[in-house]
Motif scaffolding. Structure first.
Motif, PDB file in Angstrom:
ATOM      1  N   LEU A 132    -103.278   1.414 -10.640  1.00  0.00           N
ATOM      2  CA  LEU A 132    -101.876   1.081 -10.403  1.00  0.00           C
ATOM      3  C   LEU A 132    -101.258   1.998  -9.352  1.00  0.00           C
ATOM      4  N   MET A 133    -101.625   3.286  -9.366  1.00  0.00           N
ATOM      5  CA  MET A 133    -101.082   4.180  -8.357  1.00  0.00           C
ATOM      6  C   MET A 133    -101.679   3.904  -6.986  1.00  0.00           C
ATOM      7  N   LEU A 154     -94.659  -1.890  -7.415  1.00  0.00           N
ATOM      8  CA  LEU A 154     -93.199  -1.814  -7.412  1.00  0.00           C
ATOM      9  C   LEU A 154     -92.551  -3.161  -7.707  1.00  0.00           C
ATOM     10  N   ARG A 155     -93.276  -4.255  -7.511  1.00  0.00           N
ATOM     11  CA  ARG A 155     -92.706  -5.594  -7.707  1.00  0.00           C
ATOM     12  C   ARG A 155     -92.669  -6.010  -9.175  1.00  0.00           C
ATOM     13  N   ILE A 162     -86.953   0.440 -13.561  1.00  0.00           N
ATOM     14  CA  ILE A 162     -86.866   1.902 -13.456  1.00  0.00           C
ATOM     15  C   ILE A 162     -86.185   2.305 -12.149  1.00  0.00           C
ATOM     16  N   LEU A 163     -86.599   1.692 -11.052  1.00  0.00           N
ATOM     17  CA  LEU A 163     -86.059   2.103  -9.753  1.00  0.00           C
ATOM     18  C   LEU A 163     -84.643   1.582  -9.539  1.00  0.00           C
ATOM     19  N   ARG A 164     -84.281   0.494 -10.188  1.00  0.00           N
ATOM     20  CA  ARG A 164     -82.882   0.055 -10.122  1.00  0.00           C
ATOM     21  C   ARG A 164     -81.993   1.054 -10.876  1.00  0.00           C
ATOM     22  N   THR A 214     -91.039   7.370 -11.702  1.00  0.00           N
ATOM     23  CA  THR A 214     -89.602   7.503 -11.471  1.00  0.00           C
ATOM     24  C   THR A 214     -89.227   7.623 -10.000  1.00  0.00           C
ATOM     25  N   ILE A 215     -90.199   7.564  -9.115  1.00  0.00           N
ATOM     26  CA  ILE A 215     -89.954   7.673  -7.676  1.00  0.00           C
ATOM     27  C   ILE A 215     -90.814   6.614  -6.998  1.00  0.00           C
ATOM     28  N   PRO A 216     -90.313   5.961  -5.942  1.00  0.00           N
ATOM     29  CA  PRO A 216     -91.089   4.854  -5.373  1.00  0.00           C
ATOM     30  C   PRO A 216     -92.513   5.223  -5.003  1.00  0.00           C
ATOM     31  N   PHE A 217     -92.710   6.339  -4.310  1.00  0.00           N
ATOM     32  CA  PHE A 217     -94.053   6.725  -3.867  1.00  0.00           C
ATOM     33  C   PHE A 217     -94.303   8.189  -4.245  1.00  0.00           C
ATOM     34  N   PRO A 218     -94.807   8.438  -5.459  1.00  0.00           N
ATOM     35  CA  PRO A 218     -94.964   9.811  -5.949  1.00  0.00           C
ATOM     36  C   PRO A 218     -96.035  10.590  -5.206  1.00  0.00           C
ATOM     37  N   ARG A 219     -95.770  11.876  -5.043  1.00  0.00           N
ATOM     38  CA  ARG A 219     -96.744  12.799  -4.494  1.00  0.00           C
ATOM     39  C   ARG A 219     -97.181  13.730  -5.622  1.00  0.00           C
TER      40      ARG A 219
END
Length: 431
Positions: free
Chosen positions: A114-115, A122-123, A130-132, A419-424
């Motif tokens: 998934l990552m 994200l879709r 979560i992102l909304r 919790t963030i669109p593109f986590p690092r």
């Protein structure tokens, strides 16, 4: 023909509109297709009848795949059984692209998969929710400070020195000189507070921590207020007011998403009401010992320690006056016992740990000079910071709140990576 977004489609009841989006789901009962279309604002069920659209259009619709892009034309009609309470009686379909087979299916997928496909994940409805909520949380944070007379003062991402400690810095070349990605905007906030009294910065921060825990990200967003002529008690009160408001607004605006898409039990969030308990570090250490936790007093709390402490209370709890030795060089010593500092953490319930860290800043020039030496920090890099004590020093205090950890708590998510669109993360730099 009017174009409509799905979130506001009810305003067009009885009218014919065009909706552009992507196929979310498709099922057939023979002569009727039930086509669910999402457009980023919501999902609407589109009823495609062979007799209404014709054989060719019906066959085209039947061949659509998940995430195919299209524009659907049809009449809006109220239906309590449909998602959102409205459906679209389709009169025409324009296909933009028939998508390849979508890699994310209803079956269970591992977190690595998934990552790796985060740009597509994200879709999904859960990630979308979560992102909304994240977007709303950011808005509530800004409005809290803006409505209280704080001035937003952006701070630099490239810095010449450490703020929180040298072991978690990302070093980079800055035209032949060393520079670092910011750990915090706080030192710069102290400068702008001397100009504007009440300020905050809000942006990305970076910690080169080799940590794989569910609470840590390498890159995260932090909001940091700083208040001139404020002390430790003032900043705890500000933090309490802040948390009560932003959690309350999340419940008010996003209760449906929290309890629906995210299946969040909001009972603990509803208890986020003043006053918050306030205990000293010494009291916290005693609670840990009484709970059977092996804790070496004088050290910082680990994740398990924070969970045990927070579990004693039904709402967030402030822990204040940590040992000076484990806090940053700029913390004001407790005048009653300089071995402790006028510092504070706010611990969230349900095992989410520290969401606020801050305190009162040292305002004495000589003390700061000694502290820099004790921490082996280069005085030259901090001369500008020491100027704040040479030219009109003043008592002041502030804190930092991590958006992602706070959002994880609000949404009831087990890992901050969602919790963030593109986590690092420690081993992830893509997508």
């Amino acid at each position: 023909m009017k174009s409509a977004e799905i979130s506001g489609i009810g305003a067009f009841n009885g009218e014919e509109v065009a909706v552009s989006g992507w196929v979310y789901n498709l099922r057939s009962s023979g002569k009727i297709l039930f086509l669910q279309v999402r457009d980023g604002t919501g999902i609407v069920q589109c009823i495609v009848e062979r007799g209404a659209v014709g054989e060719q259009a019906f066959d085209v619709a039947s061949a659509l795949t998940q995430e195919s892009s299209l524009t659907v034309r049809g009449t809006v009609r109220e239906d309590s059984r449909a998602p959102g309470g409205y459906e679209l009686g389709v009169t025409g379909i324009e296909v933009i692209q028939v998508a390849d087979r979508f890699p994310i299916t209803p079956k269970e997928h591992g977190s690595t998969f998934l990552m790796d496909n985060r740009h597509l994940w994200l879709r999904s409805r859960r990630q979308h929710a979560i992102l909304r909520i994240r977007a709303g949380l950011v808005r509530f944070i800004r409005e809290f400070f803006d409505n209280r007379g704080f001035v937003l003062c952006d701070t630099p991402v490239f810095t010449p020195s450490a703020c929180e400690g040298t072991t978690t810095l990302f070093e980079t070349d800055y035209f032949g000189d060393k520079a670092y990605l910011t750990q915090s905007g706080q030192l710069y906030n102290e400068a702008t507070a001397a100009a504007f009294r009440k300020v905050y910065c809000f942006g990305p921060t970076f910690r080169a921590e080799k940590s794989k825990t569910r609470r840590h990200l390498i890159e995260f967003w932090m909001v940091e207020p700083e208040v001139a002529f404020a002390d430790l008690d003032d900043i705890m009160q500000l933090g309490e007011d802040f948390i009560v408001e932003i959690v309350g607004r999340c419940l008010e605006e996003y209760r449906g998403l929290l309890t629906g898409e995210l299946e969040r039990d909001v009972t603990m969030l509803e208890r986020v009401q003043p006053p918050f308990p306030r205990i000293s570090y010494a009291e916290a250490a005693r609670i840990l010992r009484e709970s059977g936790v092996e804790f070496a007093e004088g050290g910082d709390f680990g994740g398990t320690d924070e969970t045990v402490l927070a579990g004693r209370f039904d709402r967030p709890v402030f822990v204040h006056r940590f040992p000076s030795a484990i806090k940053a060089f700029y913390m004001e010593p407790d005048p009653d016992d300089p071995a402790y500092s006028l510092s504070v953490d706010l611990l969230a319930p349900e095992g989410y740990g520290e969401i606020i860290g801050g305190g009162q800043r040292a305002s004495d020039l000589g003390l700061l000079e000694r502290r820099l030496a004790e921490h082996n920090l280069p005085k030259k890099a901090f001369e500008w910071y020491l100027d704040l004590r040479r030219y009109g020093t003043f008592p002041h205090a502030g804190f930092g709140l991590g958006v992602e950890r706070t959002l994880a708590w609000v949404c009831g998510i087990s890992h901050v990576r969602e919790t963030i669109p593109f986590p690092r993360l420690l081993n992830r730099l893509t997508p």
